[in-house]
Design a protein around this motif. Sequence first.
Motif, mmCIF file in Angstrom:
data_model
loop_
_atom_site.group_PDB
_atom_site.id
_atom_site.type_symbol
_atom_site.label_atom_id
_atom_site.label_comp_id
_atom_site.label_asym_id
_atom_site.label_seq_id
_atom_site.Cartn_x
_atom_site.Cartn_y
_atom_site.Cartn_z
ATOM 1 N N TYR A 157 -27.140 -34.708 -23.798
ATOM 2 C CA TYR A 157 -28.111 -33.670 -24.036
ATOM 3 C C TYR A 157 -29.663 -33.971 -24.475
ATOM 4 O O TYR A 157 -30.554 -33.607 -23.425
ATOM 5 C CB TYR A 157 -27.714 -32.655 -25.160
ATOM 6 C CG TYR A 157 -28.512 -31.462 -25.151
ATOM 7 C CD1 TYR A 157 -28.750 -30.501 -24.250
ATOM 8 C CD2 TYR A 157 -29.217 -31.180 -26.429
ATOM 9 C CE1 TYR A 157 -29.354 -29.294 -24.673
ATOM 10 C CE2 TYR A 157 -30.054 -30.230 -26.723
ATOM 11 C CZ TYR A 157 -30.066 -29.354 -25.785
ATOM 12 O OH TYR A 157 -31.048 -28.123 -25.764
ATOM 13 N N TRP A 158 -29.810 -34.825 -25.433
ATOM 14 C CA TRP A 158 -31.272 -35.086 -25.761
ATOM 15 C C TRP A 158 -31.921 -35.983 -24.940
ATOM 16 O O TRP A 158 -33.103 -36.131 -24.965
ATOM 17 C CB TRP A 158 -31.055 -35.361 -27.328
ATOM 18 C CG TRP A 158 -30.725 -34.223 -28.238
ATOM 19 C CD1 TRP A 158 -29.399 -34.299 -28.808
ATOM 20 C CD2 TRP A 158 -31.089 -33.462 -28.516
ATOM 21 N NE1 TRP A 158 -29.229 -33.221 -29.476
ATOM 22 C CE2 TRP A 158 -30.475 -32.656 -29.576
ATOM 23 C CE3 TRP A 158 -32.749 -32.911 -28.692
ATOM 24 C CZ2 TRP A 158 -30.824 -31.544 -30.246
ATOM 25 C CZ3 TRP A 158 -33.064 -31.684 -29.262
ATOM 26 C CH2 TRP A 158 -32.051 -31.026 -30.027
ATOM 27 N N TRP A 159 -31.222 -36.817 -24.264
ATOM 28 C CA TRP A 159 -31.616 -37.996 -23.039
ATOM 29 C C TRP A 159 -31.872 -37.109 -22.039
ATOM 30 O O TRP A 159 -32.946 -37.706 -21.423
ATOM 31 C CB TRP A 159 -30.529 -38.726 -23.064
ATOM 32 C CG TRP A 159 -31.216 -40.137 -22.413
ATOM 33 C CD1 TRP A 159 -31.059 -40.336 -21.087
ATOM 34 C CD2 TRP A 159 -31.733 -41.265 -23.111
ATOM 35 N NE1 TRP A 159 -31.717 -41.721 -21.079
ATOM 36 C CE2 TRP A 159 -32.278 -42.219 -21.874
ATOM 37 C CE3 TRP A 159 -32.262 -41.445 -24.246
ATOM 38 C CZ2 TRP A 159 -33.015 -43.356 -22.511
ATOM 39 C CZ3 TRP A 159 -32.972 -42.430 -24.642
ATOM 40 C CH2 TRP A 159 -33.260 -43.598 -23.769
ATOM 41 N N ASN A 160 -31.587 -36.074 -21.694
ATOM 42 C CA ASN A 160 -31.892 -35.294 -20.482
ATOM 43 C C ASN A 160 -33.212 -34.918 -20.415
ATOM 44 O O ASN A 160 -33.812 -34.010 -21.228
ATOM 45 C CB ASN A 160 -31.065 -34.246 -20.294
ATOM 46 C CG ASN A 160 -31.051 -33.594 -18.819
ATOM 47 O OD1 ASN A 160 -32.068 -33.775 -18.324
ATOM 48 N ND2 ASN A 160 -30.232 -32.833 -18.404
ATOM 49 N N PRO A 161 -34.113 -35.258 -19.499
ATOM 50 C CA PRO A 161 -35.489 -34.863 -19.369
ATOM 51 C C PRO A 161 -35.755 -33.608 -19.532
ATOM 52 O O PRO A 161 -36.921 -33.006 -19.683
ATOM 53 C CB PRO A 161 -36.056 -35.620 -18.418
ATOM 54 C CG PRO A 161 -34.813 -36.105 -17.403
ATOM 55 C CD PRO A 161 -33.916 -36.241 -18.229
ATOM 56 N N GLU A 162 -34.960 -32.681 -19.080
ATOM 57 C CA GLU A 162 -34.933 -31.308 -18.752
ATOM 58 C C GLU A 162 -34.926 -30.561 -20.055
ATOM 59 O O GLU A 162 -35.369 -29.466 -20.239
ATOM 60 C CB GLU A 162 -33.942 -30.699 -18.018
ATOM 61 C CG GLU A 162 -34.097 -31.191 -16.515
ATOM 62 C CD GLU A 162 -32.966 -30.690 -15.494
ATOM 63 O OE1 GLU A 162 -32.420 -29.771 -15.971
ATOM 64 O OE2 GLU A 162 -32.935 -31.052 -14.294
ATOM 65 N N THR A 163 -34.331 -31.119 -21.140
ATOM 66 C CA THR A 163 -33.863 -30.643 -22.555
ATOM 67 C C THR A 163 -35.334 -29.945 -22.895
ATOM 68 O O THR A 163 -35.301 -29.070 -23.610
ATOM 69 C CB THR A 163 -33.247 -31.415 -23.218
ATOM 70 O OG1 THR A 163 -32.139 -31.890 -22.789
ATOM 71 C CG2 THR A 163 -32.988 -30.899 -24.608
#
Length: 301
Positions: A157-163
């Motif tokens: 979740y936190w690694w996702n650039p869209e977060t």
Amino acid sequence: MDRRSFLMRSGMAAGCLGLSPVIAQAQVGQATLTTVSDGSLTLPGSFIFEPMPQDALQPILAKYGLSDAQLTPECNLALYRDGERTVLFDVGSGPDFMPTAGMVTDSLDALGLTPEDITHVLFTHAHPDHIWGLLDDFDEPLFADATYMMGRAEWDYWWNPETVDTIGEARAAFAVGAKRRMEVIEDSVELFDDGQEVLPGIAAVATHGHTPGHMSFELRNGSDAALILGDAIGNHHVAFHKPDWISGSDQDGGMAAKTRAMLFDRITSERMQIVGFHLPQGGMGRVDRTSEGYVFVPEGA
């Protein structure tokens, strides 16, 4: 003097200033479970209370002597020592989040420990007061000799650039700060899933809602058991009295409420000891069921 020695001596000097960390301790079989203080937070009451029915909220706040304007919750990190491993659950805020937090190295020093003594760091989730303490003043991992471990769903979740674009403006800095720290341990972090025994006697328990991949941890040693809650049960007042109420501190309020219901049922039926990151008097204790919900009973009370 190398950087590690400088940091260690700086921490010792701070410890000599008379800081008194809140510490609770109990045995889990042959292992020792301790809470070490990272200080406290100062939060607007609306951060938690805004979605709640205000008329019904006021009697609960009055019972605990709380204001709906401001809260100052403790930050209690769990420390588990079984003779072979020294495991720290979360790493606190570090110096960059709030001036009232970030004192974990001083608290460890009060126990005769340095960051180098920590063998494993297990993250419940990646909010600032749980992960921003990962780095030292030189942007290197503070717990240099530790193995870092995080739930796969939380990491993703936190690694996702869209977060950063979807988490909301109020929490965008949370996403930026988490990603910057996770990048430092990207090549060495170990990921795990719900139900997995991440270390001997320590199993991951999915408690999603506060964050999308929030994890708690069940400790079992002999016939004893304890549950490290992180922020799955985030306070000792409304979360206990009205666990079904949506809290503004949770990223998915509905899921978090279902998680609390599951946890309270499990904790009370199994009479498990708990450690809550923001619970009072060191955060360690048990849960009693009442006619109005539940109540937190601190260790030793």
